[in-house]
Design a protein around this motif. Structure first.
Motif, short mmCIF file in Angstrom:
data_model
loop_
_atom_site.label_atom_id
_atom_site.label_comp_id
_atom_site.label_asym_id
_atom_site.label_seq_id
_atom_site.Cartn_x
_atom_site.Cartn_y
_atom_site.Cartn_z
N SER A 105 -47.85 30.64 63.77
CA SER A 105 -46.53 30.64 63.14
C SER A 105 -45.78 29.31 63.34
CB SER A 105 -45.70 31.79 63.69
OG SER A 105 -45.65 31.70 65.09
N GLY A 106 -46.53 28.26 63.70
CA GLY A 106 -45.91 26.94 63.80
C GLY A 106 -45.37 26.63 65.18
N CYS A 107 -45.64 27.47 66.17
CA CYS A 107 -45.14 27.24 67.53
C CYS A 107 -46.07 26.25 68.24
CB CYS A 107 -45.12 28.54 68.32
SG CYS A 107 -44.21 29.81 67.50
N ARG A 108 -45.49 25.43 69.09
CA ARG A 108 -46.32 24.46 69.81
C ARG A 108 -46.11 24.58 71.30
NH1 ARG A 108 -44.79 18.86 67.38
NH2 ARG A 108 -45.25 18.36 69.51
N LYS A 129 -38.88 29.54 70.27
CA LYS A 129 -40.15 29.38 69.55
C LYS A 129 -40.64 30.69 68.96
CE LYS A 129 -42.72 27.31 72.77
NZ LYS A 129 -43.87 26.66 73.43
N PHE A 130 -40.41 31.80 69.71
CA PHE A 130 -41.03 33.06 69.32
C PHE A 130 -40.03 34.06 68.72
CE2 PHE A 130 -43.77 31.23 72.67
CZ PHE A 130 -44.89 31.01 71.89
N THR A 131 -38.87 33.55 68.29
CA THR A 131 -37.91 34.42 67.61
C THR A 131 -37.64 33.86 66.21
OG1 THR A 131 -36.91 34.89 69.75
CG2 THR A 131 -35.62 35.53 67.83
N ASP A 175 -34.68 38.10 73.95
CA ASP A 175 -34.77 37.71 72.55
C ASP A 175 -35.20 38.89 71.70
OD1 ASP A 175 -37.76 37.72 72.00
OD2 ASP A 175 -37.76 36.21 73.58
N THR A 176 -34.94 38.78 70.41
CA THR A 176 -35.36 39.83 69.47
C THR A 176 -36.53 39.32 68.64
OG1 THR A 176 -33.76 39.03 67.86
CG2 THR A 176 -33.02 40.82 69.31
N GLY A 177 -37.45 38.60 69.32
CA GLY A 177 -38.54 37.92 68.62
C GLY A 177 -39.79 38.76 68.43
N ILE A 178 -40.93 38.07 68.38
CA ILE A 178 -42.19 38.73 68.00
C ILE A 178 -42.73 39.66 69.08
CG2 ILE A 178 -42.86 36.88 66.40
CD1 ILE A 178 -44.79 35.85 68.54
N LEU A 195 -35.79 29.72 77.68
CA LEU A 195 -34.99 29.59 76.47
C LEU A 195 -35.81 28.95 75.35
CD1 LEU A 195 -32.40 29.70 74.83
CD2 LEU A 195 -31.56 27.68 76.04
N SER A 196 -36.60 27.95 75.70
CA SER A 196 -37.41 27.27 74.68
C SER A 196 -38.45 28.24 74.10
CB SER A 196 -38.04 26.03 75.31
OG SER A 196 -39.34 25.84 74.89
#
Ligand code: ADP
Length: 289
Positions: free
Chosen positions: A238-241, A188-190, A212-215, A183-184
């Motif tokens: 993209s700011g994800c850690r 992060k990637f959506t 998810d409908t992310g990258i 979930l995390s």
């Protein structure tokens, strides 16, 4: 507040140095007698095993020591949010929420490092018990709440459990770690869209899915993302850690529990991670060595 775990190191730096002074490392074998060479190889192997155990102990010790002050920070933050020291403005409340989120992120990374060092040193303990799927999903959602709230204007998150889900006999905490990580990652990637977490009964078990409908993930990375410290290039920009351990730990935990994980993804469209769990984890509570 999340309780801190007790930790007892097996090795200390001075103990390792006493066992193996530096000159031992560089002393060459006297001749090329195969018996002498074999003894030398065995000595170096023992030395390497000790050094590795020391490295893992040091990693565990540092991670463990970082947890306690972080938990204290979270505790004080919670008191402030609960207005124990007086009423808050919206701006102050918002700032405290950000402090909480960053502290939780850091705590998650420390926990991943601890889980990884336990797995690597064979000290992971499997503790099966009855797990009600619906309750587990509610817990996953509530523990991820600060992160969900942070993304509420961009991403819609829904969590559904089957009306009559079977009760699993497995290690609740490890399965929760797996689902929370998925979930995390989805959060992060959506950047915008929808995330669905669901569970459904299937033959001899339960299948969880996090969509998810992310990258999305490029095809040639789909297997590699389960390797330790592996991150798809460009996603962090993209700011994800993260430290790149979550999926590796998930796969190894599921291996211990008799489950498995699969992923389907398309770049720009999104990803679906599926976790299959057997009704019963067969191993008794054990320390794996
Ligand atoms: P971390 O999230 O800490 O980087 P993980 O092991 O959980 O480590 O994930 C490894 C990598 O897999 C991520 O860095 C990211 O590149 C990719 N990834 C995982 N989940 C997703 C997802 N839902 N969508 C896109 N990429 C993902």
């Amino acid at each position: 507040m999340i309780p801190s775990k007790r930790y007892e190191p097996r090795h200390t730096a001075s103990a390792v140095r006493e066992l193996h002074p530096v000159r031992d490392l560089v002393a060459p074998p006297d001749d090329d007698d195969p018996v002498v060479l074999r003894q030398e190889i065995e000595r170096l192997q023992a030395l390497l095993a000790d050094a590795n155990a020391f490295r893992l102990d040091a990693l565990s010790l540092v991670s463990h020591e970082l947890r306690s002050p972080l938990n204290i920070i979270l505790g004080y933050n919670e008191m402030l949010v609960d207005e124990a020291f007086g009423p808050l403005t919206e701006e102050q409340r918002d700032t405290l929420k950000r402090v909480e989120m960053q502290a939780l992120l850091l705590l998650g990374q420390i926990d991943e490092t601890l889980d990884f060092s336990r797995l690597e040193s064979g000290r992971t303990v499997v503790e099966p018990a009855d797990v009600v799927v619906e309750e587990l999903l509610l817990e996953v959602e509530s523990e991820a709440r600060p992160f969900i709230e942070q993304r509420i204007s961009d991403v819609e998150v829904s969590v559904h459990s089957p009306p009559v889900a079977p009760v699993l006999y497995t290690d609740r905490e490890k399965l929760k770690v797996v689902l929370k990580n998925l979930l995390s990652n989805a959060l992060k990637f959506t950047p915008k869209g929808q995330i669905d977490v669901s569970a459904a009964a299937c033959v001899n078990g339960v299948e969880f899915a996090v969509r998810d409908t992310g990258i999305g993930i490029p095809r040639d990375e789909l297997l590699r993302i389960f390797e330790p410290f592996r991150q798809v290039k460009g996603t962090l920009a993209s700011g994800c850690r993260g430290v790149g351990l979550g999926l590796h730990i998930a796969q190894r935990f599921l291996g211990l529990l008799g489950g498995r994980i699969e992923v389907e993804s398309a770049v720009g469209e999104g990803s679906t991670f599926r976790v299959w769990m057997p009704l019963r984890t067969t191993s008794a509570p054990v320390v794996l060595v």
